[in-house]
Design a protein around this motif. Structure first.
Motif, short mmCIF file in Angstrom:
data_model
loop_
_atom_site.label_atom_id
_atom_site.label_comp_id
_atom_site.label_asym_id
_atom_site.label_seq_id
_atom_site.Cartn_x
_atom_site.Cartn_y
_atom_site.Cartn_z
N PRO A 468 3.14 2.19 -10.57
CA PRO A 468 3.30 3.66 -10.50
C PRO A 468 2.46 4.33 -9.44
CG PRO A 468 1.92 3.04 -12.36
CD PRO A 468 2.43 1.76 -11.78
N ILE A 469 1.40 3.67 -8.96
CA ILE A 469 0.49 4.32 -8.01
C ILE A 469 0.74 3.83 -6.59
CG2 ILE A 469 -1.93 4.65 -7.38
CD1 ILE A 469 -2.64 4.37 -10.32
N CYS A 470 0.67 2.53 -6.39
CA CYS A 470 0.87 1.95 -5.06
C CYS A 470 2.09 1.03 -5.09
CB CYS A 470 -0.36 1.15 -4.62
SG CYS A 470 -1.89 2.10 -4.54
N ASN A 471 3.01 1.23 -4.17
CA ASN A 471 4.16 0.32 -4.13
C ASN A 471 4.27 -0.43 -2.81
OD1 ASN A 471 4.85 2.51 -2.60
ND2 ASN A 471 6.63 3.09 -3.81
N LEU A 472 3.30 -0.26 -1.91
CA LEU A 472 3.24 -1.05 -0.68
C LEU A 472 1.79 -1.31 -0.33
CD1 LEU A 472 4.63 -2.36 1.78
CD2 LEU A 472 4.46 -0.15 2.94
N PHE A 473 1.52 -2.55 0.05
CA PHE A 473 0.17 -2.93 0.43
C PHE A 473 0.21 -3.59 1.80
CE2 PHE A 473 0.37 -2.91 -4.15
CZ PHE A 473 -0.78 -2.23 -4.52
N THR A 474 -0.79 -3.31 2.61
CA THR A 474 -0.91 -3.91 3.94
C THR A 474 -2.34 -4.44 4.10
OG1 THR A 474 -1.51 -1.77 4.93
CG2 THR A 474 0.84 -2.39 4.94
N CYS A 475 -2.49 -5.44 4.96
CA CYS A 475 -3.81 -5.96 5.25
C CYS A 475 -3.89 -6.27 6.73
CB CYS A 475 -4.11 -7.20 4.42
SG CYS A 475 -3.06 -8.63 4.82
N GLY A 476 -5.10 -6.30 7.25
CA GLY A 476 -5.26 -6.51 8.68
C GLY A 476 -6.54 -7.21 9.03
N PHE A 477 -6.72 -7.39 10.33
CA PHE A 477 -7.92 -8.07 10.80
C PHE A 477 -9.10 -7.13 10.92
CE2 PHE A 477 -9.91 -11.57 13.29
CZ PHE A 477 -9.55 -12.58 12.41
N ASP A 478 -8.97 -5.91 10.36
CA ASP A 478 -10.10 -5.00 10.26
C ASP A 478 -10.84 -5.18 8.93
OD1 ASP A 478 -8.16 -4.06 8.63
OD2 ASP A 478 -8.08 -2.04 9.44
N ARG A 479 -10.52 -6.28 8.21
CA ARG A 479 -11.21 -6.70 7.00
C ARG A 479 -10.91 -5.82 5.79
NH1 ARG A 479 -17.34 -7.27 8.96
NH2 ARG A 479 -16.82 -5.33 10.02
N GLN A 480 -9.83 -5.09 5.81
CA GLN A 480 -9.50 -4.28 4.65
C GLN A 480 -8.02 -4.38 4.31
OE1 GLN A 480 -9.85 -0.04 5.07
NE2 GLN A 480 -8.94 0.00 7.09
N ALA A 481 -7.71 -4.16 3.05
CA ALA A 481 -6.33 -3.99 2.59
C ALA A 481 -6.16 -2.53 2.19
CB ALA A 481 -6.04 -4.92 1.41
#
Length: 495
Positions: A468-481
């Protein structure tokens, strides 16, 4: 009295037109400041509940629209004058050219050709002049439909993969080059479990379809299956990240990256040993996934092979060979015993295990560079992404050509498809994340303003259609999702 030649008259006429055009532009520019001030005063005088930052943004957008269309109107007038001048010249030249009269058909053909060229020029000018306006509206729409909800900071190196658990409680998993995999509370952003069983970069993480078990692939040439037990913390109210002031996109440097040394991942429960270790590869294991049912798992390696394992016994069932270069990804079908593997050899392969006695393979060729990922969608479709800056949608029944092609401005990394809504999330090397539908129509771009978004290459994306809150997640080489809330009904309505 000397008679002015035709060429001199034409030159003078053209000079006067240019002068008139420049004066019009000068008048337009000189009045912009006064007009903007007047509009601002009128807007401030109105009883509006909009925040001042929103009102200022609206004012700037409307001012830009007015300026663009005013300039476009002036350019259109000039082009129309040129068309009229050309027609008059052609009519005059039609009387005699090189001592011979042009026929009406020849004159009509020449005039039609010249007019069509100017018409094409007019269309090009219109598209160029209005592209900025369309882009402005697209960005504003994306901010309203795609909102950053939570940042998950705790890794000490780049994050290669992100995944969402399929069982309750629903947690987020990340795989990092810092040799660890972390599980997160989606609502609070708190680290729940840290897995430290690998001695190399953790390149992939996938959750078991029915149990609290995770599958990770690593640069230590192994894939691990490990169990976790989590208890979700009570959600705490958080400030809305989208209420920060300023709307302009900014460039980030490495010094802006989040520092993982002060995070809460150091005090969360730690899992140090796997239930099972899969050890048949001779190179980096770049990805792994569960087959439907969760009794078998497939791995993809830089040794140019993919391996199919029995989870209970850890035994190698099949070694899938045929790729000419290192594998980059593997994915399994959600309901059928099908596997796709992608490779640096510019192809991806479909492996069919539905018939125990026959294991067929089909090769898909359509990219000109490394295929970074290939994933299944609903039915008989596969979507592939590549370093050649394209994403292609394929029908499994027709391997010869894709049914849709998406062209982008940057290499595409591990893509993911929202199965229910058939929306593709494209993470890019240039730090952007774009959303497309299955027919190749661009829907939105995740915002990178207010110091939000990824600061370096975006490696992977993952949908969670039921959260219900987050329906897409991304991650990167900046050390965060990052967790995003995508208003899918509004997104599809904008299309």
């Amino acid at each position: 009295m000397p008679i002015e030649s035709g060429s001199c008259a034409s030159a003078r006429q053209a000079k006067q037109k240019r002068k008139s055009h420049s004066l019009s532009i000068r008048r337009t520019n000189s009045s912009e400041q006064d007009r903007a001030g007047l509009q601002r005063d009128m807007l401030e005088g109105q009883d509006s509940k909009l925040p001042s930052s929103v009102r200022n943004t609206l004012l700037e957008l409307f001012g830009q629209i007015e300026r663009e269309f005013e300039n476009l109107y002036i350019e259109n007038l000039e082009l129309r004058r040129e068309i009229d001048t050309l027609n008059e010249r052609l009519a005059a030249e039609g009387q005699t050219i090189d001592g011979a009269e042009l026929s009406k058909g020849q004159l009509k053909t020449k005039a039609s050709h010249s007019t069509s060229q100017l018409s094409q020029k007019l269309k090009t000018t219109y598209k160029a002049s209005t592209s900025k306006i369309v882009s402005s509206f697209k960005t504003t729409t994306s901010r309203a439909i795609c909102q950053l909800v939570k940042e998950y900071v705790g890794h000490r190196d780049g994050i290669w993969d992100v995944s969402v658990a399929k069982t309750q409680p629903v947690v987020l998993g990340t795989a990092s080059a810092d040799h660890t995999a972390l599980l997160w509370s989606i609502e609070t952003g708190k680290c729940l479990v840290k897995y430290v069983g690998h001695v190399g970069s953790v390149n992939s993480i996938k959750f078991h379809p029915t149990e609290q078990v995770a599958l990770t692939a690593s640069g230590d040439q192994t894939a691990h299956i490990w169990r976790y037990i989590v208890q979700l913390p009570t959600p705490q109210p958080t400030a809305d990240c989208n209420q920060m002031s300023g709307e302009d996109e900014v460039e980030f440097s490495d010094k802006d990256e989040p520092d993982g040394d002060g995070d809460g991942s150091s005090d969360c429960p730690t899992v140090r040993a796997p239930l099972t270790s899969l050890k048949s590869h001779q190179g980096v294991v770049i990805a792994a996934d569960w087959l439907v049912g969760g009794k078998q798992a497939v791995t993809a390696s830089w040794d140019r092979t993919a391996n199919l394992y029995d989870v209970e016994t850890s035994e190698l069932v099949h070694s899938l060979t045929g790729h000419d270069q290192e594998l980059t990804h593997c994915c399994t079908h959600p309901t059928q015993r099908l596997v796709v593997t992608s490779s640096r050899d510019t192809t991806f392969r479909l492996w069919d295990f539905r018939d125990p006695s026959i294991h067929s393979v089909n090769v898909f060729q359509g990219h000109t560079d490394t295929v970074t990922s290939a994933v299944f969608t609903v039915g008989d479709n596969v979507v592939s992404g590549s370093d050649d800056r394209t994403v292609k949608v394929w029908d499994l029944k027709n391997m010869r050509s894709p049914i849709a092609t998406i062209r982008t401005d940057s290499a595409v990394n591990r893509i993911n498809v929202c199965v229910g809504q058939r929306i593709i999330a494209l993470p890019h090397d240039n730090r952007q994340v774009r959303l497309f539908d299955m027919s190749g129509v661009r829907l939105a771009r995740l915002p990178r303003s207010n110091r939000q978004g990824h600061r370096r290459m975006v490696c992977c994306s993952a949908w969670s259609e039921d959260h219900p809150i987050c329906n897409l997640f991304t991650c990167g080489f900046d050390r965060q999702a990052i967790g995003w809330n995508i208003n899918i009904p509004a997104l599809l309505q904008e299309k």
